[in-house]
Design an enzyme around this catalytic site. Structure first.
Site, mmCIF file in Angstrom:
data_model
loop_
_atom_site.group_PDB
_atom_site.id
_atom_site.type_symbol
_atom_site.label_atom_id
_atom_site.label_comp_id
_atom_site.label_asym_id
_atom_site.label_seq_id
_atom_site.Cartn_x
_atom_site.Cartn_y
_atom_site.Cartn_z
ATOM 1 C CG PHE A 148 37.363 40.035 33.476
ATOM 2 C CD1 PHE A 148 37.372 40.883 32.368
ATOM 3 C CD2 PHE A 148 36.339 40.176 34.401
ATOM 4 C CE1 PHE A 148 36.371 41.838 32.196
ATOM 5 C CE2 PHE A 148 35.346 41.131 34.244
ATOM 6 C CZ PHE A 148 35.361 41.968 33.141
ATOM 7 C CE LYS A 172 42.178 31.843 40.174
ATOM 8 N NZ LYS A 172 41.355 32.236 38.993
ATOM 9 C CD GLU A 175 38.128 31.681 36.294
ATOM 10 O OE1 GLU A 175 38.923 32.551 36.696
ATOM 11 O OE2 GLU A 175 37.164 31.269 36.969
ATOM 12 N NE ARG A 176 35.310 36.087 33.980
ATOM 13 C CZ ARG A 176 34.477 36.980 34.492
ATOM 14 N NH1 ARG A 176 33.623 37.594 33.701
ATOM 15 N NH2 ARG A 176 34.500 37.263 35.765
ATOM 16 C CB CYS A 280 37.309 48.462 40.161
ATOM 17 S SG CYS A 280 38.965 49.091 40.359
ATOM 18 C CD GLU A 382 31.452 46.219 40.235
ATOM 19 O OE1 GLU A 382 31.425 45.063 40.687
ATOM 20 O OE2 GLU A 382 32.489 46.904 40.176
HETATM 21 P P1 NAD Z 1 35.442 37.802 40.205
HETATM 22 O O1 NAD Z 1 35.198 38.092 41.640
HETATM 23 O O2 NAD Z 1 34.427 37.006 39.466
HETATM 24 O O3 NAD Z 1 36.821 36.959 40.050
HETATM 25 C C1 NAD Z 1 38.003 37.400 40.626
HETATM 26 C C2 NAD Z 1 38.879 36.190 40.928
HETATM 27 O O4 NAD Z 1 38.215 35.358 41.882
HETATM 28 C C3 NAD Z 1 39.177 35.323 39.709
HETATM 29 O O5 NAD Z 1 40.533 34.928 39.742
HETATM 30 C C4 NAD Z 1 38.240 34.144 39.880
HETATM 31 O O6 NAD Z 1 38.771 32.948 39.351
HETATM 32 C C5 NAD Z 1 38.119 34.033 41.382
HETATM 33 N N1 NAD Z 1 36.813 33.493 41.800
HETATM 34 C C6 NAD Z 1 35.613 33.686 41.174
HETATM 35 N N2 NAD Z 1 34.637 33.047 41.843
HETATM 36 C C7 NAD Z 1 35.211 32.436 42.903
HETATM 37 C C8 NAD Z 1 34.709 31.618 43.973
HETATM 38 N N3 NAD Z 1 33.407 31.313 44.077
HETATM 39 N N4 NAD Z 1 35.581 31.180 44.894
HETATM 40 C C9 NAD Z 1 36.899 31.490 44.810
HETATM 41 N N5 NAD Z 1 37.416 32.249 43.811
HETATM 42 C C10 NAD Z 1 36.601 32.723 42.880
HETATM 43 O O7 NAD Z 1 35.748 39.176 39.489
HETATM 44 P P2 NAD Z 1 35.906 39.476 37.933
HETATM 45 O O8 NAD Z 1 34.582 39.385 37.280
HETATM 46 O O9 NAD Z 1 37.047 38.690 37.378
HETATM 47 O O10 NAD Z 1 36.373 41.005 37.979
HETATM 48 C C11 NAD Z 1 35.478 42.070 38.042
HETATM 49 C C12 NAD Z 1 35.273 42.523 39.463
HETATM 50 O O11 NAD Z 1 36.518 42.908 40.040
HETATM 51 C C13 NAD Z 1 34.402 43.756 39.559
HETATM 52 O O12 NAD Z 1 33.537 43.597 40.669
HETATM 53 C C14 NAD Z 1 35.383 44.882 39.796
HETATM 54 O O13 NAD Z 1 34.865 46.010 40.470
HETATM 55 C C15 NAD Z 1 36.398 44.187 40.633
HETATM 56 N N6 NAD Z 1 37.674 44.891 40.610
HETATM 57 C C16 NAD Z 1 38.021 45.592 41.705
HETATM 58 C C17 NAD Z 1 39.198 46.295 41.716
HETATM 59 C C18 NAD Z 1 39.603 47.077 42.918
HETATM 60 O O14 NAD Z 1 40.725 47.505 42.965
HETATM 61 N N7 NAD Z 1 38.762 47.271 43.900
HETATM 62 C C19 NAD Z 1 40.034 46.288 40.593
HETATM 63 C C20 NAD Z 1 39.655 45.534 39.483
HETATM 64 C C21 NAD Z 1 38.465 44.838 39.500
#
Ligand code: NAD
Length: 498
Positions: A148, A172, A175-176, A280, A382
């Site tokens: 998100f 994909k 969704e938020r 991140c 985190e």
């Molecule tokens: P998230 O892991 O909750 O979601 C990321 C994606 O995974 C979304 O599209 C979501 O729909 C999907 N998803 C969520 N739960 C799932 C499941 N159980 N099975 C399959 N797919 C699933 O992350 P978020 O809250 O949207 O984003 C924040 C996180 O992303 C933080 O941990 C941040 O550090 C990380 N991030 C990392 C980087 C990087 O480059 N390393 C960059 C941006 C964000």
């Protein structure tokens, strides 16, 4: 209420029976609903990408690249509209949305160099009248799953280069906050992408699992939290796909006793509280060398925090907006409570702030902890919110041991005027992206982005030169044209140039 669907085969599609609310984090109101794609809808998107692949793969690279150049112009023209969409669903201030958009545009711009990047390698006369070359061929259908916190920039790390290399794509988004990502894809069609080359399916686990297991999908790029990244990597690899999965982070900033403290504190303020800490590459931890350094940093941070302006991301002059959802707000406040219970010193308490006119928004003021120690959950986890912790250590080596022992290794930085210390730090620290007097060392589009340890699963980093390798497979061709009429004897030994 507006319903947000999918973009499949160049058309807006409503697929899936489930849906969920999309909130404006500043008002706390559900203003839209997003449809959550079911397996059939995702398979429709994969089929569309599969059908578009043969013609797209054979489209000259320069023609593919020109569409990226067109898109860059369109993104610049639609900047206000895109930033308004980001801010309305993510909550970040408009200036920050513009920064994200600009970084996304730079990735689109880099993808427009694909013809140069795909030129391959050629060697003449590797043997008698034998030439050899390596070329980089498209994989087929690739998929991207994004978080998100950067709804435009992170998708731009993925599909522009994948598509410029001749692949087709299913994205994909989170969704938020799906609207800006969907609008970006519509603009890519307007820029000239044929139907089916880029498809967007909104959804949750059901959509992701379909992408992870469908044999037509050849590669998966993921950015999100570490538990999901690890799941994506394991499941995608088990299905025979190429996978890069970028995860979470806990980035430490080391402040040396010789640092320019006012400059370091200004830099730390933006890195800790910009985008409400939902980056991140944010800095949630300061490791101060010596008590005198720590005292000076904490005192200066307290003064600067006092000057911060909180409010809706659309309000002029605001430094920090709300957190993304009520659920995330509750989680971050839970960590602040836990830090107090664990015995850290809460120097600035941002809990309980109210913004006039936005009383139902997910606002948490900047929080500052001193005396954070490695055993605390607020150190280990985190938090992804506006919570900065200060740790006190005695030496640079002690700070580096701490950083190296942490499960994450995304980014780090050191504030110092000592070149020898900076060089020792950059040379030895077990982290993927390192800054020297630069708090957010996010690589520019023509370098690659990625962390170490549990911040990245896979071999190649995101965007930049690594992305050309990730989205292509090398083929090496060895060729000889024997002269007509010349008969050659059979050779049983292994061919070599001895
Ligand atoms: P998230 O892991 O909750 O979601 C990321 C994606 O995974 C979304 O599209 C979501 O729909 C999907 N998803 C969520 N739960 C799932 C499941 N159980 N099975 C399959 N797919 C699933 O992350 P978020 O809250 O949207 O984003 C924040 C996180 O992303 C933080 O941990 C941040 O550090 C990380 N991030 C990392 C980087 C990087 O480059 N390393 C960059 C941006 C964000």
């Amino acid at each position: 209420m507006q319903s947000i669907g999918h973009l499949i085969d160049g058309k807006s599609v409503q697929g899936g029976t489930r849906s969920q609310d999309v909130f404006n984090p500043a008002t706390g109101k559900a203003e839209k609903r997003v449809l959550l794609a079911d397996r059939v809808t995702v398979e429709q998107a994969i089929a569309s990408a599969q059908a578009a692949f043969p013609a797209w793969r054979n489209t000259p690279a320069l023609k593919r690249a020109r569409i990226m150049s067109n898109l860059k112009v369109l993104l610049e023209q639609h900047a206000d509209e895109l930033c308004a969409l980001i801010t309305a669903e993510h909550g970040k201030v408009l200036g920050d949305s513009l920064g994200e958009l600009q970084r996304g545009i730079e990735n689109v711009e880099y993808a427009s160099y694909a013809p140069e990047l795909l030129k391959g390698e050629h060697s003449k006369n590797v043997g008698p009248a034998i030439d050899s070359w390596s070329e980089f061929q498209a994989l087929g259908v690739c998929a991207g799953i994004t978080p998100f916190n950067f709804p435009i920039m992170v998708p731009c790390w993925m599909w522009p280069m994948a598509i410029a290399c001749g692949n087709t794509f299913v994205l994909k988004p989170s969704e938020r906050d799906p609207s800006s990502t969907l609008r970006l894809a519509e603009l890519a069609l307007e820029a000239g992408l044929p139907p089916g080359v880029l498809n967007v399916v909104n959804g949750d686990k059901e959509a992701v699992d379909t992408l992870l297991t469908d044999p037509r999908v050849k590669a998966i790029s993921f950015v999100g939290s570490t538990p999901i990244a690890e799941y994506i990597y394991a499941t995608g690899c088990a299905s025979g796909k190429r996978v890069q999965a970028l995860g979470g982070a806990k980035n430490h900033a080391v402040v040396m006793p010789d640092a320019d403290i006012p400059n370091a504190v200004n830099a730390l303020m933006g890195a800790a509280y910009g985008s409400c800490g939902e980056r991140c590459m944010a800095i949630p931890l300061v490791v101060a060398i010596g008590d005198a350094t720590a005292d000076a940093v904490v005192a200066a941070l307290r003064v600067e925090i006092g000057k911060m302006k909180l409010g809706a991301g659309t309000q002029a002059g605001v430094d920090m907006g709300p957190l993304v959802t009520q659920q995330h707000y509750d989680k971050v406040v839970g960590y602040v409570n836990q830090g107090v219970a664990e015995g850290a010193t809460l120097v600035v308490d941002g809990r309980g702030v109210k913004i006039a006119g936005f009383e139902n928004g997910y606002f948490l003021g900047p929080c500052l902890f001193d005396n954070v120690t490695p055993g605390m959950k607020i150190y280990q986890d985190e938090i992804f919110g506006p919570v900065l912790g200060v740790m006190r250590v005695k030496s640079l080596q002690e700070a580096m041991n701490l950083i190296d022992a942490h499960e994450y290794g995304n980014g780090t930085c050191i504030f110092t005027r000592d070149g020898e210390a900076a060089r020792y730090f950059t040379d030895n620290i077990l982290v993927g992206m390192v800054g020297v007097n630069v708090p957010l060392p996010v690589p520019v589009a023509y370098h690659s982005f990625g962390g170490w340890k549990r911040s990245l699963f896979g071999d190649l980093h995101a965007y930049g030169p690594d992305s050309v390798r990730f989205y292509t497979k090398r083929k090496t061709i060895t060729q000889r044209w024997p002269s007509a009429g010349v008969r050659e004897g059979t050779v049983f030994s292994f061919p070599s140039s001895k």
